[in-house]
Design an enzyme around this catalytic site. Structure first.
Site, PDB file in Angstrom:
ATOM      1  N   ASP A   1      44.808  40.242  54.793  1.00 57.59           N
ATOM      2  CA  ASP A   1      44.719  39.814  53.398  1.00 57.59           C
ATOM      3  C   ASP A   1      43.363  40.214  52.806  1.00 57.59           C
ATOM      4  OD1 ASP A   1      45.557  38.622  51.053  1.00 57.59           O
ATOM      5  OD2 ASP A   1      46.280  36.805  52.041  1.00 57.59           O
TER       6      ASP A   1
ATOM      7  N   ASP B   1      52.066  37.621  45.108  1.00 57.31           N
ATOM      8  CA  ASP B   1      53.027  37.009  46.037  1.00 57.31           C
ATOM      9  C   ASP B   1      54.386  36.785  45.384  1.00 57.31           C
ATOM     10  OD1 ASP B   1      51.001  36.895  47.861  1.00 57.31           O
ATOM     11  OD2 ASP B   1      50.857  34.705  47.910  1.00 57.31           O
TER      12      ASP B   1
END
Ligand SMILES: *[C@@H]1O[C@H](CO)[C@@H](O)[C@H](O)[C@H]1NC(C)=O
Ligand SMILES: *[C@@H]1O[C@H](CO)[C@@H](O)[C@H](O)[C@H]1NC(C)=O
Length: 432
Positions: free
Chosen positions: A175, A236
């Site tokens: 990430d 997301d």
């Protein structure tokens, strides 16, 4: 191209097809360097399961023992991936997302799993997952902390790569939270790629580099492809139609930049499949499955395999649609045309076949008819002189042979998709 179009126009006039023909010269975009990350992995898009969308950062195993992020959850999912047909159709990587870590590194600076929720440790979990014929994915962050606030890998890239390799991990989702600058972000993603290589273990490298880069500058996809096996571009996914729709919108509006970057070894990642959860209607689940196949997207489900409807399971395990997603040619599809709240997407496949998805984006009223001119599909060559068309979604139906000059009429539910396979013959060669 011009002569073809002229000839076509005169023939089509005889047939009375109503559609305007628009050959999109712009579907032939720049081809960047073909170089992909040289680790021999992700020759087709990664398939598996990832915990984030469904289970998020649930660390409360006292109150919610069945849905907290724990080794028990992953062992149960591994059992089901093995026993319920998921592995058989290709879902192979069982992936942990954020929130698996203990709050601190150990005395030697290594990451460690939360001792309460993963009492046996990650190595044991990897062994268990491997014993089921599956692979294990793990999560870390290029910056100082993970997005949920656990220890980040900044300053520890080599030691973390070695730890993951040592544990027997097969995929790393890396990430991009808590980086100080875009330079640090880019350097970190590259460093970790090289660190993974140095371990000598085959580890799929899943990046979020472009997602975190876009707010500052346009990412260099040629470069990203040299370091990552797939890369997230947009935010997301949520369990909602709004979210799936916005990912499709982002993808089509940026297709000139991203589509040609995809190919064996490196893929654009529009995020998880949320099929089998709560937010999508049946037609919207079909749309996600069909368009993720067209986009050559990693198929990482985020759902609860212990509680999933038979219908959602059959959609996720649809071998014909998976074969399109996993097509060995590895070319990502694109939006061909948008008109009257319909979208037509297409994707070139091996054996001169094409996949075509028609989406009805009108969110009022009932099913609407859409007529497509066969000659306008597949850059004018898919059905020249004829092709065999099979509807794969919503229902598998052989529609028969269509000549180049003919039209195909479909009915599409609101927010639903009709997915077609255009083959040279009735027996389209499928993946084993
Ligand atoms: C590391 O990179 C080299 C050259 O780029 C490649 O040949 C090798 O297979 C890679 N090793 C791993 C484990 O990815
Ligand atoms: C993108 O990266 C590639 C490979 O590193 C490089 O050759 C190219 O010049 C870069 N393009 C731009 C516009 O910076």
């Amino acid at each position: 191209m011009v002569t073809v179009t002229m000839k076509l126009t005169s023939r089509v006039q005889h047939l009375g097809c109503l559609l305007a023909l628009c050959f999109l010269a712009q579907v032939l975009w720049d081809i960047p360097g073909v170089w992909a990350l040289d680790n021999g992995l992700a020759m087709t898009p990664t398939m598996g399961w990832l915990h984030w969308e469904r289970f998020m950062c649930n660390t409360d195993c006292k109150e919610e023992p069945d849905s907290c992020i724990s080794e028990k959850l992953f062992m149960q999912m591994a059992d089901l991936m093995d026993s319920d047909g998921w592995k058989e159709v290709g879902y192979e990587y069982l992936c942990i997302d954020d929130c698996w870590m203990a709050a601190q590194r150990d005395s030697k600076g290594r990451l460690q799993a939360d001792p309460i929720r993963f009492p046996s440790g990650i190595r044991h979990l990897a062994n268990y997952v491997h014993s089921k014929g599956l692979k294990l994915g793990i999560y870390a962050d290029v910056g100082k902390k993970t997005c949920a606030g656990f220890p980040g890998s900044f300053g520890y890239y080599d030691i973390d790569a070695e730890t993951f390799a040592d544990w027997g991990v097969d995929l790393l989702k890396f990430d991009g939270c808590y980086c100080d600058s875009v330079e640090q972000l880019a350097d970190g993603y590259k460093h970790m790629s090289l660190a993974l290589n140095k371990t000598g273990r085959s580890i799929v490298y899943s990046c979020e580099w472009p997602l975190y880069m876009w707010p500052f500058r346009k990412p260099n996809y040629t470069e990203i492809r040299q370091y990552c096996n797939h890369w997230r571009n947009s935010g997301d996914v949520y369990d909602s139609w709004q979210s799936v729709k916005s990912i499709l919108e982002w993808t089509s509006s940026n297709q000139k930049t991203i589509v040609s970057a995809a190919g064996p070894g490196g893929w654009n990642d529009p995020d998880m499949l949320v099929i089998g959860n709560f937010g999508l209607s049946w037609d919207q689940q079909i749309t996600q499955m069909a368009l993720w196949a067209i986009m050559a997207a990693p198929l990482l489900m985020s759902n609860d395999l212990r509680h999933i409807s038979l219908q959602a399971k059959m959609l996720l395990q649809n071998k014909d649609v998976i074969a399109i997603n996993q097509d060995p040619l590895g070319k990502q599809g694109y939006l061909l045309r948008k008109e009257d709240n319909f979208e037509v997407w297409e994707r070139p496949l091996s054996s001169l076949a094409w996949a075509v998805a028609m989406v009805n984006l009108q969110e009022i009223g009932g099913p609407r008819s859409y007529t497509i001119n066969i000659a306008s599909l597949g850059q004018g060559v898919a059905c020249n002189p004829a092709c065999f068309i099979t509807e794969l979604l919503p229902t598998k139906t052989k529609l028969g042979f269509y000549e180049w000059t003919s039209c195909l009429k479909t009915r599409i539910n609101p927010t639903g998709t009709v997915l077609l396979l255009l083959g040279r013959s009735q027996t389209f060669k499928k993946l084993p």
